[in-house]
Design an enzyme around this catalytic site. Structure first.
Site, PDB file in Angstrom:
ATOM      1  N   GLY A  20      -2.404 -11.161  -0.451  1.00  8.74           N
ATOM      2  CA  GLY A  20      -2.322 -10.810   0.965  1.00  8.74           C
ATOM      3  C   GLY A  20      -1.866  -9.407   1.291  1.00  8.74           C
ATOM      4  O   GLY A  20      -1.916  -8.994   2.455  1.00  8.74           O
ATOM      5  N   GLU A  44      -1.024 -13.271  -6.359  1.00  7.05           N
ATOM      6  CA  GLU A  44      -2.497 -13.357  -6.388  1.00  7.05           C
ATOM      7  C   GLU A  44      -3.126 -12.235  -5.565  1.00  7.05           C
ATOM      8  O   GLU A  44      -3.866 -12.485  -4.617  1.00  7.05           O
ATOM      9  CB  GLU A  44      -2.942 -14.704  -5.790  1.00  7.05           C
ATOM     10  CG  GLU A  44      -2.384 -15.927  -6.466  1.00  7.05           C
ATOM     11  CD  GLU A  44      -2.701 -17.218  -5.703  1.00  7.05           C
ATOM     12  OE1 GLU A  44      -3.193 -17.153  -4.552  1.00  7.05           O
ATOM     13  OE2 GLU A  44      -2.454 -18.296  -6.260  1.00  7.05           O
ATOM     14  N   GLY A  66      -5.673  -9.508  -4.322  1.00  5.25           N
ATOM     15  CA  GLY A  66      -7.090  -9.175  -4.485  1.00  5.25           C
ATOM     16  C   GLY A  66      -7.329  -7.782  -3.919  1.00  5.25           C
ATOM     17  O   GLY A  66      -7.474  -6.802  -4.636  1.00  5.25           O
ATOM     18  N   ARG A  67      -7.277  -7.730  -2.594  1.00  3.89           N
ATOM     19  CA  ARG A  67      -7.574  -6.484  -1.884  1.00  3.89           C
ATOM     20  C   ARG A  67      -6.750  -5.289  -2.381  1.00  3.89           C
ATOM     21  O   ARG A  67      -7.283  -4.201  -2.595  1.00  3.89           O
ATOM     22  CB  ARG A  67      -7.297  -6.700  -0.395  1.00  3.89           C
ATOM     23  CG  ARG A  67      -7.713  -5.536   0.476  1.00  3.89           C
ATOM     24  CD  ARG A  67      -7.223  -5.728   1.913  1.00  3.89           C
ATOM     25  NE  ARG A  67      -7.327  -7.062   2.415  1.00  3.89           N
ATOM     26  CZ  ARG A  67      -8.345  -7.532   3.133  1.00  3.89           C
ATOM     27  NH1 ARG A  67      -9.351  -6.756   3.444  1.00  3.89           N
ATOM     28  NH2 ARG A  67      -8.351  -8.778   3.545  1.00  3.89           N
ATOM     29  N   ARG A 126     -17.761  -6.625   6.723  1.00  2.00           N
ATOM     30  CA  ARG A 126     -16.422  -6.587   7.328  1.00  2.00           C
ATOM     31  C   ARG A 126     -16.378  -5.968   8.736  1.00  2.00           C
ATOM     32  O   ARG A 126     -15.732  -6.522   9.617  1.00  2.00           O
ATOM     33  CB  ARG A 126     -15.418  -5.885   6.406  1.00  2.00           C
ATOM     34  CG  ARG A 126     -15.321  -6.511   5.017  1.00  2.00           C
ATOM     35  CD  ARG A 126     -14.077  -6.080   4.250  1.00  2.00           C
ATOM     36  NE  ARG A 126     -12.890  -6.679   4.847  1.00  2.00           N
ATOM     37  CZ  ARG A 126     -12.000  -6.025   5.546  1.00  2.00           C
ATOM     38  NH1 ARG A 126     -12.129  -4.733   5.751  1.00  2.00           N
ATOM     39  NH2 ARG A 126     -10.977  -6.656   6.057  1.00  2.00           N
ATOM     40  N   CYS A 161     -31.533  -6.231  12.307  1.00  2.00           N
ATOM     41  CA  CYS A 161     -31.849  -6.466  13.722  1.00  2.00           C
ATOM     42  C   CYS A 161     -30.736  -7.260  14.412  1.00  2.00           C
ATOM     43  O   CYS A 161     -30.925  -8.427  14.781  1.00  2.00           O
ATOM     44  CB  CYS A 161     -33.165  -7.192  13.820  1.00  2.00           C
ATOM     45  SG  CYS A 161     -34.446  -6.289  12.979  1.00  2.00           S
ATOM     46  N   TYR A 168     -13.982  -7.399  -0.874  1.00  5.79           N
ATOM     47  CA  TYR A 168     -14.730  -8.141   0.150  1.00  5.79           C
ATOM     48  C   TYR A 168     -15.903  -7.328   0.695  1.00  5.79           C
ATOM     49  O   TYR A 168     -16.279  -7.468   1.851  1.00  5.79           O
ATOM     50  CB  TYR A 168     -13.801  -8.592   1.286  1.00  5.79           C
ATOM     51  CG  TYR A 168     -12.603  -9.363   0.771  1.00  5.79           C
ATOM     52  CD1 TYR A 168     -12.764 -10.635   0.235  1.00  5.79           C
ATOM     53  CD2 TYR A 168     -11.320  -8.812   0.766  1.00  5.79           C
ATOM     54  CE1 TYR A 168     -11.683 -11.339  -0.273  1.00  5.79           C
ATOM     55  CE2 TYR A 168     -10.233  -9.498   0.259  1.00  5.79           C
ATOM     56  CZ  TYR A 168     -10.418 -10.761  -0.257  1.00  5.79           C
ATOM     57  OH  TYR A 168      -9.346 -11.455  -0.763  1.00  5.79           O
TER      58      TYR A 168
HETATM   59  N1  LLP Z   1      -4.877 -16.228  -2.880  1.00  9.95           N
HETATM   60  C1  LLP Z   1      -5.466 -17.069  -2.013  1.00  9.95           C
HETATM   61  C2  LLP Z   1      -5.159 -18.499  -2.088  1.00  9.95           C
HETATM   62  C3  LLP Z   1      -6.339 -16.567  -1.032  1.00  9.95           C
HETATM   63  O1  LLP Z   1      -6.914 -17.398  -0.169  1.00  9.95           O
HETATM   64  C4  LLP Z   1      -6.623 -15.176  -0.983  1.00  9.95           C
HETATM   65  C5  LLP Z   1      -7.547 -14.617   0.011  1.00  9.95           C
HETATM   66  C6  LLP Z   1      -5.984 -14.342  -1.932  1.00  9.95           C
HETATM   67  C7  LLP Z   1      -5.112 -14.899  -2.850  1.00  9.95           C
HETATM   68  C8  LLP Z   1      -6.205 -12.856  -1.982  1.00  9.95           C
HETATM   69  O2  LLP Z   1      -5.814 -12.236  -0.817  1.00  9.95           O
HETATM   70  P1  LLP Z   1      -5.777 -10.633  -0.740  1.00  9.95           P
HETATM   71  O3  LLP Z   1      -4.720 -10.169  -1.666  1.00  9.95           O
HETATM   72  O4  LLP Z   1      -7.132 -10.121  -1.132  1.00  9.95           O
HETATM   73  O5  LLP Z   1      -5.485 -10.358   0.676  1.00  9.95           O
HETATM   74  N2  LLP Z   1     -12.912 -11.693   3.569  1.00  9.95           N
HETATM   75  C9  LLP Z   1     -11.666 -11.287   4.171  1.00  9.95           C
HETATM   76  C10 LLP Z   1     -10.475 -11.674   3.330  1.00  9.95           C
HETATM   77  C11 LLP Z   1     -10.357 -13.157   3.068  1.00  9.95           C
HETATM   78  C12 LLP Z   1      -9.189 -13.510   2.169  1.00  9.95           C
HETATM   79  C13 LLP Z   1      -9.172 -14.949   1.814  1.00  9.95           C
HETATM   80  N3  LLP Z   1      -8.152 -15.334   0.876  1.00  9.95           N
HETATM   81  C14 LLP Z   1     -11.700  -9.786   4.420  1.00  9.95           C
HETATM   82  O6  LLP Z   1     -12.708  -9.148   4.121  1.00  9.95           O
HETATM   83  O7  LLP Z   1     -10.754  -9.248   4.964  1.00  9.95           O
END
Ligand code: LLP
Length: 415
Positions: free
Chosen positions: A239, A273, A275-276, A312, A343, A371
């Site tokens: 997150g 966890e 990601g981003r 996004r 379109c 993403y």
């Molecule tokens: N762990 C769980 C259980 C999650 O659901 C997620 C993201 C993460 C970790 C990783 O979160 P991060 O560190 O990437 O924020 N498509 C959206 C983001 C959706 C995230 C869903 N879950 C966007 O483009 O902003």
């Protein structure tokens, strides 16, 4: 935000000219910096110091095999949400033993495969899922390692579509139900409770929601231990946001320190966890200006990337910097809506951007390593873009641009 330099007025990633990447691999094209990915992963990993921990990269942010491989070689863990992501991790050389399985809707076949592969933990999100997992594990003669994903009811202060930790969200088990379900799990023969888990949202740019969450999860661990349950790890989710415009998210080290503080003196392994925060700023989308046009008072730059390549902006109204790949071409500066050929009026990459550009110029859309490619589609029968990994002076095409025939390879005409 990771800085990418202009050399001889051309935007570079590591030692590679992005104009060269565009001419070799075509546009639109995603390009990622290996060094930036590794630096961010290490920023999380190193911040734990001596504390036992696991950085589980959230595969959904970018699941291209070449990206997963870079992380697997660092010894990263992985957070997956489907059997497809599990198979990608395995194909990229990642370790199932360092992989955790999140998600509200795990099917029985996905559980089976994850048990056979020997994953580290299932983050279970409901009582029904717990019972199903017990049954599936029993049928294989295995014991499933389980953490319950608890919903800590914390407001992450982010876009409603990417907020997950509030009571009204579909994710996790309500805090007040947690103890009862933990005790139920303790009575099942084929699951073994090993930890607690949570995740409250994405693109969170302040520390407070993480601190609140960690404090609530530490309290839960204390209660469980008091009740005699074994808790060997706490998974605090992902997150952490990145800077797109004016946001000032905490550095990974500050976040990790806050998590460690909340669990000071407690013997649990901490998992995160992200990601981003690992891949977003490592990636750009290269696109070429097809046409410049004016409708009424508005100037449009019609480019060859579209909402199918990068969803996004249309879905979350997200801001991504858009910069020229070749600086100082001498064109007049105007305020453009940068739009794609799809379109739909939602098909834009950025609105009201001051740019000095001409037709044929290359643009780079910044901070789209997370993403971006994973949410690309074939809408309007457009091929998904190529993806290139830059490593020093080297470039690797880690995904070729889809051929048109790939688009209908799984389709059949009627007899
Ligand atoms: N762990 C769980 C259980 C999650 O659901 C997620 C993201 C993460 C970790 C990783 O979160 P991060 O560190 O990437 O924020 N498509 C959206 C983001 C959706 C995230 C869903 N879950 C966007 O483009 O902003």
């Amino acid at each position: 935000m990771t800085e990418y330099p202009y050399r001889d007025r051309i935007l570079h990633m590591e030692s590679v000219s992005l104009a060269d990447v565009a001419s070799r691999f075509g546009t639109p094209c995603y390009v990622y910096s290996r060094a930036a990915i590794e630096r961010q992963w290490h920023a999380f990993d190193a911040a734990f110091g001596k504390r036992t921990h696991l950085v589980c990269y959230a595969v959904k942010a970018n699941s291209t095999l070449g990206v997963l491989q870079v992380l697997a070689r660092l010894g990263s863990g992985f957070d997956i949400v489907s059997v497809g992501e599990l198979e990608r991790v395995i194909a990229a050389g990642g370790a199932p033993a360092r992989t955790v399985f999140s998600g509200v809707g795990k099917r029985a076949d996905e559980m089976r495969r994850a048990l056979e592969a020997g994953i580290r933990c299932f983050n279970v999100e409901s009582e029904s899922e717990l019972r199903r997992l017990d049954k599936v594990a029993g049928s294989l003669g295995k014991i499933a390692p389980v953490a319950l994903r608890v919903n800590p009811d914390v407001d992450p202060g982010t876009h409603p579509y990417i907020s997950t930790g509030l009571r009204e969200n579909k994710f996790g088990i309500a805090r007040e139900e947690a103890l009862r379900i933990y005790h139920e799990a303790g009575r099942l023969a084929h699951v073994r409770v090993t930890g607690v888990a949570c995740h409250v949202g994405s693109q969170i740019v302040t520390l407070a929601p993480f601190q609140d969450t960690a404090a609530r999860m530490a309290e839960l661990v204390r209660e469980l231990k008091r009740d005699g349950l074994v808790v060997d790890h706490a998974d605090l989710g992902g997150g952490l946001g990145v800077r797109h415009a004016a946001e000032q998210p905490p550095e990974p080290a500050i976040l990790v320190q806050a998590l460690c503080d909340a669990f000071a003196g407690m013997e649990v392994e901490l998992h995160v966890e992200p990601g981003r925060a690992i891949v977003a700023n490592a990636g750009m989308l290269l696109t070429r200006v097809e046409y410049l046009k004016q409708n009424g008072m508005k100037h449009f730059a019609v480019v060859d990337a579209a909402m199918n390549d990068l969803l996004r902006p249309a879905l979350y109204q997200s801001w991504h910097d858009i910069v020229p790949v070749q600086a100082g071409g001498g064109a007049p500066e105007r305020c453009y809506d940068v739009v794609g050929p799809v379109c739909e009026s939602a098909d834009f990459l950025g609105l009201n951007r001051p740019l000095a550009i001409a037709e044929g110029d290359l643009l780079a859309v910044r901070s789209v390593g997370a993403y971006g490619a994973t949410m690309a589609s074939n809408y309007n029968s457009r091929s998904r873009p190529a993806e290139v990994l830059v490593d020093g002076a080297q470039t690797w095409e880690i995904r070729r641009r889809e051929a048109l025939t790939d688009l209908w390879a799984s389709e059949k005409l009627v007899q």
